[in-house]
Design a protein around this motif. Structure first.
Motif, PDB file in Angstrom:
ATOM      1  N   ASP A   1       0.896  -1.058   0.155  1.00 36.31           N
ATOM      2  CA  ASP A   1      -0.062   0.025   0.202  1.00 36.31           C
ATOM      3  C   ASP A   1       0.953   1.323   0.220  1.00 36.31           C
ATOM      4  N   THR A   2       0.664   2.037  -0.785  1.00 38.41           N
ATOM      5  CA  THR A   2       1.686   3.423  -0.831  1.00 38.41           C
ATOM      6  C   THR A   2       0.466   4.448  -0.279  1.00 38.41           C
ATOM      7  N   GLY A   3      -0.004   4.383   0.255  1.00 38.51           N
ATOM      8  CA  GLY A   3      -0.951   5.250   0.724  1.00 38.51           C
ATOM      9  C   GLY A   3      -0.884   5.230   2.452  1.00 38.51           C
ATOM     10  N   SER A   4       0.301   4.135   3.187  1.00 41.76           N
ATOM     11  CA  SER A   4      -0.554   3.746   3.718  1.00 41.76           C
ATOM     12  C   SER A   4       1.602   3.762   4.983  1.00 41.76           C
ATOM     13  N   ALA A   5       1.763   3.582   5.715  1.00 39.32           N
ATOM     14  CA  ALA A   5       3.124   2.906   6.278  1.00 39.32           C
ATOM     15  C   ALA A   5       3.455   1.982   7.252  1.00 39.32           C
ATOM     16  N   ASN A   6       2.130   0.951   7.708  1.00 42.11           N
ATOM     17  CA  ASN A   6       1.622   0.387   8.115  1.00 42.11           C
ATOM     18  C   ASN A   6       1.648  -0.938   8.486  1.00 42.11           C
ATOM     19  N   LEU A   7       2.672  -2.180   8.437  1.00 44.12           N
ATOM     20  CA  LEU A   7       2.605  -3.652   7.687  1.00 44.12           C
ATOM     21  C   LEU A   7       1.336  -3.678   9.478  1.00 44.12           C
ATOM     22  N   VAL A   8      -0.392  -4.556   8.580  1.00 46.54           N
ATOM     23  CA  VAL A   8      -1.239  -4.409   9.444  1.00 46.54           C
ATOM     24  C   VAL A   8      -1.320  -6.592   9.024  1.00 46.54           C
ATOM     25  N   LEU A   9      -1.629  -7.067   9.750  1.00 44.46           N
ATOM     26  CA  LEU A   9      -1.826  -8.672   8.945  1.00 44.46           C
ATOM     27  C   LEU A   9      -2.672  -9.221  10.292  1.00 44.46           C
ATOM     28  N   ARG A  35       3.890  -7.844  23.009  1.00 45.10           N
ATOM     29  CA  ARG A  35       3.380  -7.875  22.990  1.00 45.10           C
ATOM     30  C   ARG A  35       3.792  -5.417  23.471  1.00 45.10           C
ATOM     31  N   ILE A  36       3.570  -4.901  22.582  1.00 50.33           N
ATOM     32  CA  ILE A  36       3.969  -3.117  22.848  1.00 50.33           C
ATOM     33  C   ILE A  36       3.045  -2.254  22.968  1.00 50.33           C
ATOM     34  N   SER A  37       2.614  -1.182  23.429  1.00 48.06           N
ATOM     35  CA  SER A  37       2.161  -0.365  23.347  1.00 48.06           C
ATOM     36  C   SER A  37       1.637   0.648  22.225  1.00 48.06           C
ATOM     37  N   CYS A  38       0.966   0.731  21.799  1.00 44.45           N
ATOM     38  CA  CYS A  38       0.370   1.354  20.041  1.00 44.45           C
ATOM     39  C   CYS A  38       1.251   2.748  19.947  1.00 44.45           C
ATOM     40  N   ARG A  39       0.686   3.175  21.182  1.00 45.64           N
ATOM     41  CA  ARG A  39       1.452   5.095  21.042  1.00 45.64           C
ATOM     42  C   ARG A  39       3.070   5.132  21.425  1.00 45.64           C
ATOM     43  N   ASP A  40       3.868   4.887  21.964  1.00 42.14           N
ATOM     44  CA  ASP A  40       4.916   4.758  22.678  1.00 42.14           C
ATOM     45  C   ASP A  40       5.809   3.333  21.772  1.00 42.14           C
ATOM     46  N   GLY A 102       2.160  -1.415   4.022  1.00 42.21           N
ATOM     47  CA  GLY A 102       2.385   0.006   3.930  1.00 42.21           C
ATOM     48  C   GLY A 102       4.630   0.541   3.557  1.00 42.21           C
ATOM     49  N   LEU A 103       4.137   1.422   2.255  1.00 44.48           N
ATOM     50  CA  LEU A 103       5.652   1.455   1.848  1.00 44.48           C
ATOM     51  C   LEU A 103       5.849   2.994   2.566  1.00 44.48           C
ATOM     52  N   SER A 104       4.739   3.666   2.312  1.00 44.89           N
ATOM     53  CA  SER A 104       4.914   4.834   2.307  1.00 44.89           C
ATOM     54  C   SER A 104       5.660   5.805   3.565  1.00 44.89           C
ATOM     55  N   PRO A 105       5.941   6.753   3.345  1.00 49.08           N
ATOM     56  CA  PRO A 105       7.649   7.484   4.584  1.00 49.08           C
ATOM     57  C   PRO A 105       6.536   7.064   5.805  1.00 49.08           C
ATOM     58  N   ALA A 106       7.756   7.491   6.793  1.00 51.81           N
ATOM     59  CA  ALA A 106       7.394   7.010   7.959  1.00 51.81           C
ATOM     60  C   ALA A 106       6.683   7.528   8.354  1.00 51.81           C
ATOM     61  N   SER A 107       6.893   9.519   7.885  1.00 50.17           N
ATOM     62  CA  SER A 107       5.116  10.046   8.083  1.00 50.17           C
ATOM     63  C   SER A 107       3.948   9.107   8.557  1.00 50.17           C
ATOM     64  N   LEU A 108       3.783   8.277   8.193  1.00 56.02           N
ATOM     65  CA  LEU A 108       2.281   7.858   7.368  1.00 56.02           C
ATOM     66  C   LEU A 108       1.640   7.150   8.494  1.00 56.02           C
ATOM     67  N   ALA A 109       2.924   6.574   9.254  1.00 55.57           N
ATOM     68  CA  ALA A 109       2.762   5.335   9.899  1.00 55.57           C
ATOM     69  C   ALA A 109       1.912   5.634  10.981  1.00 55.57           C
ATOM     70  N   SER A 110       0.859   4.905  11.926  1.00 58.04           N
ATOM     71  CA  SER A 110       0.317   5.315  13.047  1.00 58.04           C
ATOM     72  C   SER A 110       1.924   6.052  13.981  1.00 58.04           C
ATOM     73  N   ASN A 111       2.850   5.236  14.300  1.00 50.53           N
ATOM     74  CA  ASN A 111       3.984   5.939  14.913  1.00 50.53           C
ATOM     75  C   ASN A 111       5.101   5.798  14.071  1.00 50.53           C
ATOM     76  N   LYS A 112       5.997   6.691  14.175  1.00 52.23           N
ATOM     77  CA  LYS A 112       7.383   6.389  12.729  1.00 52.23           C
ATOM     78  C   LYS A 112       8.153   4.352  13.682  1.00 52.23           C
ATOM     79  N   LEU A 113       7.864   4.865  14.714  1.00 55.96           N
ATOM     80  CA  LEU A 113       8.321   2.932  14.923  1.00 55.96           C
ATOM     81  C   LEU A 113       7.468   1.580  14.131  1.00 55.96           C
ATOM     82  N   PHE A 114       6.596   2.229  13.101  1.00 56.40           N
ATOM     83  CA  PHE A 114       6.014   0.816  12.897  1.00 56.40           C
ATOM     84  C   PHE A 114       6.399   1.125  11.174  1.00 56.40           C
TER      85      PHE A 114
END
Length: 141
Positions: A1-9, A35-40, A102-114
């Motif tokens: 997906d070029t409109g998001s940066a997250n990996l979702v399964l 398991r990690i926090s989605c926020r941080d 998601g193949l977009s830049p990290a700025s489009l991820a829910s958190n840049k670490l995603f």
């Protein structure tokens, strides 16, 4: 997906018909997932961790956040991703794919670490944050 940066399964804990029509990620089958926090992105050891909701067009996924080894072809990294506990019928019931990379830049991820692509680049598994698409009118390619 070029409109998001997250990996979702889809996750094994998602029991809707939409989720069951896809292969689902099983936390029990991975000895390295955490398991990690989605926020941080901090590890969650006890208690109930947060979930997030991401909109995709007219639909959405709701999921929990995990960290594990992620491999795309022969390129691997430790990364964060979302395992869906709920997927909307539209659009996910219309597609045969099992997840979203998601193949977009990290700025489009829910958190840049995603951002899987950013993680692969920072870990030197990829030299550059570049991908390409090959189009052909040949049925054999």
């Amino acid at each position: 997906d070029t409109g998001s940066a997250n990996l979702v399964l889809a996750g094994r804990s998602c029991h809707s018909r939409v989720c069951r029509m896809h292969r689902r990620f099983s936390r029990a089958s991975s000895s390295t997932q955490k398991r990690i926090s989605c926020r941080d992105s901090h590890f969650v050891r006890h208690g109930k961790a947060d979930q997030l909701k991401i909109k995709y067009g007219r639909g959405f996924i709701r999921g929990m956040c995990l960290q594990d080894q992620i491999c795309v072809g022969g390129i691997c990294t430790i990364g964060n991703f979302i395992t869906a506990v709920q997927e909307s019928k539209d659009p996910f019931g219309k597609f045969q794919f099992d997840g979203i990379l998601g193949l977009s830049p990290a700025s489009l991820a829910s958190n840049k670490l995603f951002s899987t692509v950013a993680r692969m680049t920072s870990g030197h598994a990829l030299r550059h944050q570049v991908f390409s698409v090959y189009l052909s009118d040949s049925p054999s390619k």
